[in-house]
Design a protein around this motif. Structure first.
Motif, mmCIF file in Angstrom:
data_model
loop_
_atom_site.group_PDB
_atom_site.id
_atom_site.type_symbol
_atom_site.label_atom_id
_atom_site.label_comp_id
_atom_site.label_asym_id
_atom_site.label_seq_id
_atom_site.Cartn_x
_atom_site.Cartn_y
_atom_site.Cartn_z
ATOM 1 N N HIS B 79 -64.956 31.709 -10.021
ATOM 2 C CA HIS B 79 -63.744 31.058 -9.508
ATOM 3 C C HIS B 79 -62.526 31.718 -10.123
ATOM 4 C CE1 HIS B 79 -60.965 28.041 -8.097
ATOM 5 N NE2 HIS B 79 -61.938 27.353 -7.523
ATOM 6 N N ARG B 80 -61.506 31.873 -9.304
ATOM 7 C CA ARG B 80 -60.260 32.497 -9.772
ATOM 8 C C ARG B 80 -59.337 31.482 -10.421
ATOM 9 N NH1 ARG B 80 -58.099 37.100 -7.214
ATOM 10 N NH2 ARG B 80 -56.288 36.858 -8.550
ATOM 11 N N THR B 81 -58.469 31.998 -11.277
ATOM 12 C CA THR B 81 -57.320 31.237 -11.766
ATOM 13 C C THR B 81 -56.075 32.098 -11.525
ATOM 14 O OG1 THR B 81 -57.571 32.167 -13.975
ATOM 15 C CG2 THR B 81 -58.599 30.017 -13.573
ATOM 16 N N GLY B 82 -54.926 31.478 -11.683
ATOM 17 C CA GLY B 82 -53.678 32.220 -11.513
ATOM 18 C C GLY B 82 -53.231 32.254 -10.062
ATOM 19 N N GLU B 83 -52.368 33.228 -9.732
ATOM 20 C CA GLU B 83 -51.796 33.303 -8.388
ATOM 21 C C GLU B 83 -52.657 34.149 -7.468
ATOM 22 O OE1 GLU B 83 -47.736 34.455 -8.174
ATOM 23 O OE2 GLU B 83 -47.040 32.617 -9.153
ATOM 24 N N LEU B 84 -52.866 33.632 -6.245
ATOM 25 C CA LEU B 84 -53.651 34.353 -5.240
ATOM 26 C C LEU B 84 -52.845 34.508 -3.961
ATOM 27 C CD1 LEU B 84 -55.928 33.024 -7.162
ATOM 28 C CD2 LEU B 84 -57.415 33.393 -5.218
ATOM 29 N N GLN B 85 -53.029 35.655 -3.325
ATOM 30 C CA GLN B 85 -52.346 35.944 -2.070
ATOM 31 C C GLN B 85 -53.241 35.561 -0.888
ATOM 32 O OE1 GLN B 85 -49.132 36.899 -2.489
ATOM 33 N NE2 GLN B 85 -49.623 36.767 -4.680
ATOM 34 N N ILE B 86 -52.642 35.464 0.282
ATOM 35 C CA ILE B 86 -53.388 35.128 1.498
ATOM 36 C C ILE B 86 -54.574 36.094 1.661
ATOM 37 C CG2 ILE B 86 -53.243 34.830 4.014
ATOM 38 C CD1 ILE B 86 -51.404 32.958 2.333
ATOM 39 N N GLY B 87 -55.749 35.519 1.944
ATOM 40 C CA GLY B 87 -56.928 36.342 2.189
ATOM 41 C C GLY B 87 -57.770 36.629 0.968
ATOM 42 N N GLU B 88 -57.216 36.421 -0.224
ATOM 43 C CA GLU B 88 -58.013 36.661 -1.431
ATOM 44 C C GLU B 88 -59.062 35.566 -1.612
ATOM 45 O OE1 GLU B 88 -56.498 38.627 -5.182
ATOM 46 O OE2 GLU B 88 -54.744 37.479 -4.560
ATOM 47 N N ALA B 89 -60.177 35.906 -2.257
ATOM 48 C CA ALA B 89 -61.231 34.931 -2.521
ATOM 49 C C ALA B 89 -60.883 34.135 -3.774
ATOM 50 C CB ALA B 89 -62.572 35.623 -2.696
ATOM 51 N N SER B 90 -60.858 32.816 -3.623
ATOM 52 C CA SER B 90 -60.608 31.934 -4.770
ATOM 53 C C SER B 90 -61.911 31.530 -5.436
ATOM 54 C CB SER B 90 -59.847 30.687 -4.326
ATOM 55 O OG SER B 90 -60.534 30.031 -3.275
ATOM 56 N N VAL B 91 -62.981 31.478 -4.650
ATOM 57 C CA VAL B 91 -64.298 31.137 -5.191
ATOM 58 C C VAL B 91 -65.348 31.958 -4.451
ATOM 59 C CG1 VAL B 91 -64.563 29.173 -3.616
ATOM 60 C CG2 VAL B 91 -65.888 29.215 -5.740
ATOM 61 N N ALA B 92 -66.376 32.364 -5.191
ATOM 62 C CA ALA B 92 -67.467 33.115 -4.578
ATOM 63 C C ALA B 92 -68.791 32.629 -5.150
ATOM 64 C CB ALA B 92 -67.304 34.618 -4.827
ATOM 65 N N ILE B 93 -69.751 32.456 -4.250
ATOM 66 C CA ILE B 93 -71.084 31.994 -4.636
ATOM 67 C C ILE B 93 -72.103 32.938 -4.009
ATOM 68 C CG2 ILE B 93 -72.761 30.099 -4.474
ATOM 69 C CD1 ILE B 93 -70.291 28.256 -3.910
ATOM 70 N N ALA B 94 -73.082 33.324 -4.782
ATOM 71 C CA ALA B 94 -74.218 34.074 -4.231
ATOM 72 C C ALA B 94 -75.499 33.410 -4.725
ATOM 73 C CB ALA B 94 -74.177 35.536 -4.658
ATOM 74 N N VAL B 95 -76.362 33.082 -3.766
ATOM 75 C CA VAL B 95 -77.633 32.430 -4.092
ATOM 76 C C VAL B 95 -78.763 33.266 -3.497
ATOM 77 C CG1 VAL B 95 -79.068 30.387 -3.750
ATOM 78 C CG2 VAL B 95 -76.596 30.124 -4.068
ATOM 79 N N GLY B 96 -79.685 33.653 -4.336
ATOM 80 C CA GLY B 96 -80.872 34.350 -3.860
ATOM 81 C C GLY B 96 -82.057 33.407 -3.896
ATOM 82 N N ALA B 97 -82.909 33.461 -2.858
ATOM 83 C CA ALA B 97 -84.072 32.578 -2.803
ATOM 84 C C ALA B 97 -85.188 33.286 -2.043
ATOM 85 C CB ALA B 97 -83.710 31.267 -2.111
#
Lengths: 99, 143
Positions: B79-97
């Motif tokens: 998860h990001r903190t700070g300032e984000l511009q339009i289109g940037e990822a604020s959170v990313a999840i990857a799950v392998g199964a």
């Protein structure tokens, strides 16, 4: 008798028991309080609700916001009736909006 | 397991590589990205603030819950903190199964749960001001 402790009345008066907690404010509550943290001195056996009442003396709006605030003591969510201990870190957590 | 809070752009390929293990047959990813409006009102940028130590601890707990519930061996969450511009990822999840159903379900569980109890706050910046987003429905409760 030699070695007997002096009677209690001879001891210096005991200071009232008190605790010191660190309070953290985030997001809109940091804006409201005008600070991100403060140290709060409270009587022993105080709860989070007592801490809120104390701080609302400075910032009455805090009492209005309190029903929508969650609390964490030492990073664990607890309810407003949770007791505080000396050295605790109390975080006031507005509704979260991560993601 | 990767669990991190970062002020730098999220390295999504690194998260995917972490969960791409030989025993897995599917990888599900989710990205939360910065939208250019809030219910139609143009958004210029977002800011994220976190109670960092507790946020990381809560994120780790949620990932552990998912790994146990769906018997997974690799999950990555950032998860990001700070300032984000339009289109940037604020959170990313990857799950392998091993199979896709668990990957989809666990990924959904992680983002939905993160939104209810991880102490992170979003500020929407408009041309003429800014507001903290604080939905009362996301008020965490003591268990």
């Amino acid at each position: 008798m030699a070695g007997t402790k002096p009677p209690p009345s001879a001891s210096p008066p005991v200071a009232p028991a008190a605790i010191s907690v660190r309070v953290l404010f985030f997001a809109s509550l940091a804006d409201l309080m005008g600070e991100r943290r403060r140290r709060l001195q409270l009587p022993a056996d105080s709860t989070i609700a007592d801490a809120l009442r104390d701080m609302a003396n400075d910032v009455p709006e805090l009492a209005v916001r309190a029903p929508h605030v969650s609390f964490a003591v030492n990073e664990a969510f607890v309810s407003a009736d949770a007791p505080l201990s000396d050295g605790d870190e109390l975080a006031l957590i507005p509704p979260v909006s991560g993601g | 397991m990767i669990v991190e809070l970062t002020s730098d752009p999220i390295d999504v390929p690194r998260l995917i590589a972490h969960v791409n293990q030989p025993s897995n047959g599917g990888i599900c990813t989710f990205l939360g990205v910065v939208r250019d409006n809030a219910e139609g009102r143009p958004v210029v940028k977002l800011g994220y603030e976190a109670y960092e130590s507790m946020a990381v601890a809560q994120m780790r707990t949620i990932v552990e819950e998912a790994m146990q519930r769906w018997d997974l061996d690799a999950v990555a969450l950032a998860h990001r903190t700070g300032e984000l511009q339009i289109g940037e990822a604020s959170v990313a999840i990857a799950v392998g199964a091993p199979h896709r159903a668990e990957a989809f379900e666990a990924c959904r569980y992680i983002i939905d749960t993160l939104k209810t109890r991880v102490p992170i706050w979003k500020k929407e910046f408009f041309r003429d001001g800014a507001v903290w987003v604080e939905p009362v429905s996301s008020q965490p409760s003591a268990q």
